[in-house]
Design a protein around this motif. Structure first.
Motif, short mmCIF file in Angstrom:
data_model
loop_
_atom_site.label_atom_id
_atom_site.label_comp_id
_atom_site.label_asym_id
_atom_site.label_seq_id
_atom_site.Cartn_x
_atom_site.Cartn_y
_atom_site.Cartn_z
N LEU A 118 0.85 -1.19 0.00
CA LEU A 118 0.00 0.00 0.00
C LEU A 118 0.88 1.24 0.00
O LEU A 118 1.74 1.39 0.86
N TYR A 175 -6.03 -1.65 -6.30
CA TYR A 175 -7.01 -0.77 -5.67
C TYR A 175 -6.46 0.65 -5.68
O TYR A 175 -5.32 0.89 -5.23
N ALA A 194 -7.89 -0.74 0.89
CA ALA A 194 -6.54 -0.86 0.32
C ALA A 194 -5.72 -1.89 1.08
O ALA A 194 -5.01 -2.72 0.48
N ASN A 197 -7.02 -5.36 0.39
CA ASN A 197 -6.60 -5.79 -0.94
C ASN A 197 -5.21 -6.39 -0.90
O ASN A 197 -4.93 -7.40 -1.56
N SER A 205 -1.92 -1.38 -4.13
CA SER A 205 -2.93 -0.50 -3.55
C SER A 205 -2.35 0.89 -3.39
O SER A 205 -1.22 1.07 -2.93
N SER A 243 -11.31 -0.72 -7.99
CA SER A 243 -11.62 -1.50 -6.80
C SER A 243 -12.03 -2.90 -7.19
O SER A 243 -13.10 -3.10 -7.77
#
Length: 254
Positions: A118, A175, A194, A197, A205, A243
């Motif tokens: 992320l 994402y 996120a 994911n 993400s 998404s």
């Protein structure tokens, strides 16, 4: 009776105050991120990477494993940690300079490779820690220390649309969203999706968070909020750009 606001459990101290300038949005972004970590129960798995710049002041906010990186290099450092230990939940935290300028090549390539991390990018339209110079996200006509007459698109181009770029180059499973500190419930929901994911192993993400910088914007409280909600929102549209349907954790706020 004095009731203290609830702080995320993953913060090192329940009453810890941040080190950012008064009115800075970083504290709110971090609160939303901490809330998402708490609600998913992943504190013991998180590795938090802090970029150079104002982002660096977040190095001791969370009671999680944390690493500081050179400017713009947070994304590849977290990528390496995640590849070495896939069970970790890697978060690369940076500003618009660290992600869209000196670190842009890392962002692009990590997104293209669909790295399972992320990236959180805080957008306050300037290089805040070094005095308020023009950044990739500076608005057209916005005055900064290096654009005293306002940003001229004929000389420096248009503001970088980061989430739109990432959404365009990522594959299925990524994402991508843009939130704002003016809607913390929604921003927390984006962070939860996120992170989930990444946990699901689906793909890259990326969440951009619109933020404030009254010190360098030279604005009072009313002007600061007006610039965030009225001027920035015209250029940087809030919402989810990509998404995967498999994400079920976290709900977008109203």
């Amino acid at each position: 009776m004095i009731i203290e606001p609830r702080m995320p459990k993953c913060w090192r101290q329940q009453t810890k105050t941040h080190k950012f300038c008064p009115g800075c949005g970083h504290g709110l972004v971090l609160k939303a991120l901490g809330q998402a970590i708490d609600e998913l129960g992943i504190q013991d798995k998180v590795v938090f990477g802090a970029d150079i710049g104002c982002s660096l002041l977040a190095w001791d906010f969370f009671d999680v494993d944390t690493v500081q990186t050179h400017h713009g290099r947070t994304t590849p450092v977290i990528t390496g940690l995640k590849r070495a230990n896939p069970d970790l939940v890697g978060i690369a935290y940076m500003g618009d300079g660290g992600g869209y300028a000196i670190g842009s090549q890392h962002l692009v390539n990590a997104a293209a490779r669909n790295e399972r991390i992320l990236v959180v990018l805080v957008n306050n339209t300037n290089y805040a820690m070094t005095g308020g110079q023009m950044a990739p996200t500076t608005l057209i006509g916005q005055k900064t220390e290096t654009s005293p007459y306002g940003r001229d698109i004929n000389e420096t181009g248009f503001p970088t649309q980061g989430p739109e770029m990432v959404a365009a180059i990522t594959q299925e499973g990524a994402y991508v969203a843009r939130g704002t500190i003016s809607n913390l419930r929604q921003l927390t929901g984006y962070f939860k999706k996120a992170l989930q994911n990444q946990i699901n192993g689906k793909g890259f993400s990326f969440v951009e968070a619109q933020s404030t910088c009254p010190t360098n914007w030279r604005t009072n409280a009313k002007e600061t909020w007006s610039f965030l909600e009225n001027e920035m929102s015209k250029v940087f549209k809030v919402g989810e750009l990509k998404s995967p349907a498999t994400i079920t954790e976290g709900k977008e706020g109203a």
